[in-house]
Design a protein around this motif. Sequence first.
Motif, PDB file in Angstrom:
ATOM      1  N   LYS A  14       0.829  -1.211   0.000  1.00 46.39           N
ATOM      2  CA  LYS A  14       0.000   0.000   0.000  1.00 46.39           C
ATOM      3  C   LYS A  14       0.864   1.262   0.000  1.00 46.39           C
ATOM      4  O   LYS A  14       0.531   2.253  -0.663  1.00 46.39           O
ATOM      5  N   GLU A  15       1.963   1.222   0.745  1.00 49.14           N
ATOM      6  CA  GLU A  15       2.868   2.373   0.767  1.00 49.14           C
ATOM      7  C   GLU A  15       3.501   2.600  -0.612  1.00 49.14           C
ATOM      8  O   GLU A  15       3.666   3.737  -1.052  1.00 49.14           O
ATOM      9  N   ILE A  16       3.842   1.522  -1.281  1.00 50.22           N
ATOM     10  CA  ILE A  16       4.377   1.631  -2.643  1.00 50.22           C
ATOM     11  C   ILE A  16       3.302   2.198  -3.564  1.00 50.22           C
ATOM     12  O   ILE A  16       3.569   3.055  -4.407  1.00 50.22           O
ATOM     13  N   SER A  17       2.072   1.734  -3.383  1.00 54.90           N
ATOM     14  CA  SER A  17       0.963   2.164  -4.226  1.00 54.90           C
ATOM     15  C   SER A  17       0.698   3.655  -4.105  1.00 54.90           C
ATOM     16  O   SER A  17       0.422   4.333  -5.096  1.00 54.90           O
ATOM     17  N   ARG A  18       0.814   4.208  -2.887  1.00 55.61           N
ATOM     18  CA  ARG A  18       0.521   5.633  -2.709  1.00 55.61           C
ATOM     19  C   ARG A  18       1.756   6.517  -2.923  1.00 55.61           C
ATOM     20  O   ARG A  18       1.694   7.722  -2.729  1.00 55.61           O
ATOM     21  N   GLY A  19       2.864   5.918  -3.319  1.00 58.77           N
ATOM     22  CA  GLY A  19       4.057   6.680  -3.662  1.00 58.77           C
ATOM     23  C   GLY A  19       4.964   7.002  -2.505  1.00 58.77           C
ATOM     24  O   GLY A  19       5.921   7.762  -2.660  1.00 58.77           O
ATOM     25  N   ALA A  20       4.695   6.440  -1.322  1.00 57.23           N
ATOM     26  CA  ALA A  20       5.544   6.698  -0.162  1.00 57.23           C
ATOM     27  C   ALA A  20       6.882   5.982  -0.277  1.00 57.23           C
ATOM     28  O   ALA A  20       7.857   6.367   0.376  1.00 57.23           O
ATOM     29  N   LEU A  21       6.937   4.929  -1.082  1.00 62.64           N
ATOM     30  CA  LEU A  21       8.179   4.206  -1.363  1.00 62.64           C
ATOM     31  C   LEU A  21       8.368   4.222  -2.880  1.00 62.64           C
ATOM     32  O   LEU A  21       7.947   3.302  -3.575  1.00 62.64           O
ATOM     33  N   PRO A  22       8.979   5.264  -3.399  1.00 65.90           N
ATOM     34  CA  PRO A  22       9.029   5.460  -4.847  1.00 65.90           C
ATOM     35  C   PRO A  22      10.134   4.686  -5.562  1.00 65.90           C
ATOM     36  O   PRO A  22      10.337   4.881  -6.760  1.00 65.90           O
ATOM     37  N   TYR A  23      10.846   3.850  -4.846  1.00 67.84           N
ATOM     38  CA  TYR A  23      12.006   3.184  -5.442  1.00 67.84           C
ATOM     39  C   TYR A  23      11.597   1.875  -6.111  1.00 67.84           C
ATOM     40  O   TYR A  23      10.736   1.143  -5.616  1.00 67.84           O
ATOM     41  N   SER A  24      12.262   1.553  -7.211  1.00 66.44           N
ATOM     42  CA  SER A  24      11.916   0.341  -7.959  1.00 66.44           C
ATOM     43  C   SER A  24      12.454  -0.915  -7.286  1.00 66.44           C
ATOM     44  O   SER A  24      11.934  -2.008  -7.496  1.00 66.44           O
ATOM     45  N   LYS A  25      13.506  -0.761  -6.467  1.00 72.94           N
ATOM     46  CA  LYS A  25      14.068  -1.887  -5.715  1.00 72.94           C
ATOM     47  C   LYS A  25      14.396  -1.428  -4.309  1.00 72.94           C
ATOM     48  O   LYS A  25      14.906  -0.325  -4.117  1.00 72.94           O
ATOM     49  N   MET A  26      14.129  -2.296  -3.333  1.00 75.20           N
ATOM     50  CA  MET A  26      14.397  -1.889  -1.960  1.00 75.20           C
ATOM     51  C   MET A  26      14.445  -3.100  -1.043  1.00 75.20           C
ATOM     52  O   MET A  26      13.797  -4.118  -1.285  1.00 75.20           O
ATOM     53  N   THR A  27      15.232  -2.974   0.018  1.00 77.93           N
ATOM     54  CA  THR A  27      15.290  -3.962   1.089  1.00 77.93           C
ATOM     55  C   THR A  27      14.885  -3.270   2.380  1.00 77.93           C
ATOM     56  O   THR A  27      15.434  -2.221   2.716  1.00 77.93           O
ATOM     57  N   ILE A  28      13.923  -3.861   3.084  1.00 78.94           N
ATOM     58  CA  ILE A  28      13.397  -3.269   4.308  1.00 78.94           C
ATOM     59  C   ILE A  28      13.593  -4.267   5.449  1.00 78.94           C
ATOM     60  O   ILE A  28      13.082  -5.384   5.393  1.00 78.94           O
ATOM     61  N   PHE A  29      14.330  -3.843   6.448  1.00 82.44           N
ATOM     62  CA  PHE A  29      14.687  -4.741   7.546  1.00 82.44           C
ATOM     63  C   PHE A  29      13.708  -4.632   8.705  1.00 82.44           C
ATOM     64  O   PHE A  29      13.284  -3.538   9.082  1.00 82.44           O
ATOM     65  N   LEU A  30      13.372  -5.779   9.265  1.00 84.26           N
ATOM     66  CA  LEU A  30      12.512  -5.842  10.442  1.00 84.26           C
ATOM     67  C   LEU A  30      12.958  -7.036  11.282  1.00 84.26           C
ATOM     68  O   LEU A  30      12.794  -8.194  10.877  1.00 84.26           O
TER      69      LEU A  30
END
Length: 211
Positions: free
Chosen positions: A43-59
């Motif tokens: 959803k964040e990608i969809s609304r443009g909050a994560l505009p990058y084409s590739k990403m790694t998100i750590f949790l």
Amino acid sequence: MPLKLTIVGRVSDGLPLAQGPRYVNEEDDSVPAYKEQGEFLLKEISRGALPYSKMTIFLDHHCFNYMVEHGICFMAVCDSMYPRKLVFHYLQDLQKEFKKFDVRVTERIMRPYSFMKFDGIIGNIRSKYVDTRTQANLSKLNSDGSQEEDILSESFSQIVKRRRRFDMLRRMSEAHLHASPIWCSKRLECCYNKIELDVGNSSHQTTSFQL
């Protein structure tokens, strides 16, 4: 399992299309959490909050890796020790298979995870990446690493903080707009203008009398 979950989703509206077969033991209670977190990121990608084409998100001790191609997001949840280069090869393989489908088919999907034709494909491709020590995977790991240079990293908590801040500012903005709706009334504006006009005329008449 190194690859715990895969989500393929549509960026235009954040709808998850496919997730593949269940990868881990049914007793593992973490999978629903991974799924919920992955849907949030989609959803964040969809609304443009994560505009990058590739990403790694750590949790914690795992990470979400995603790539976006032609309006489709390919996301994989894996252990943080799983080679990032390898997981992006996995996502690229998914993308190559996905583009074989007619785009009109995926555009008509309205229910989450209803593109079941792709679930089996996800399972077949994933099986090739479970063991990182196979000759094919070792060759991928030893290949040119330039593809990793454009992959950004961020913590899941930072993304959540930004979303909370965004929601808070939006609520404040909406509260400000709707706090006194009467002041936005066209009828009130006309009435106010009439009062100003009447006051102006009254002042003009008084001045004329004095002269």
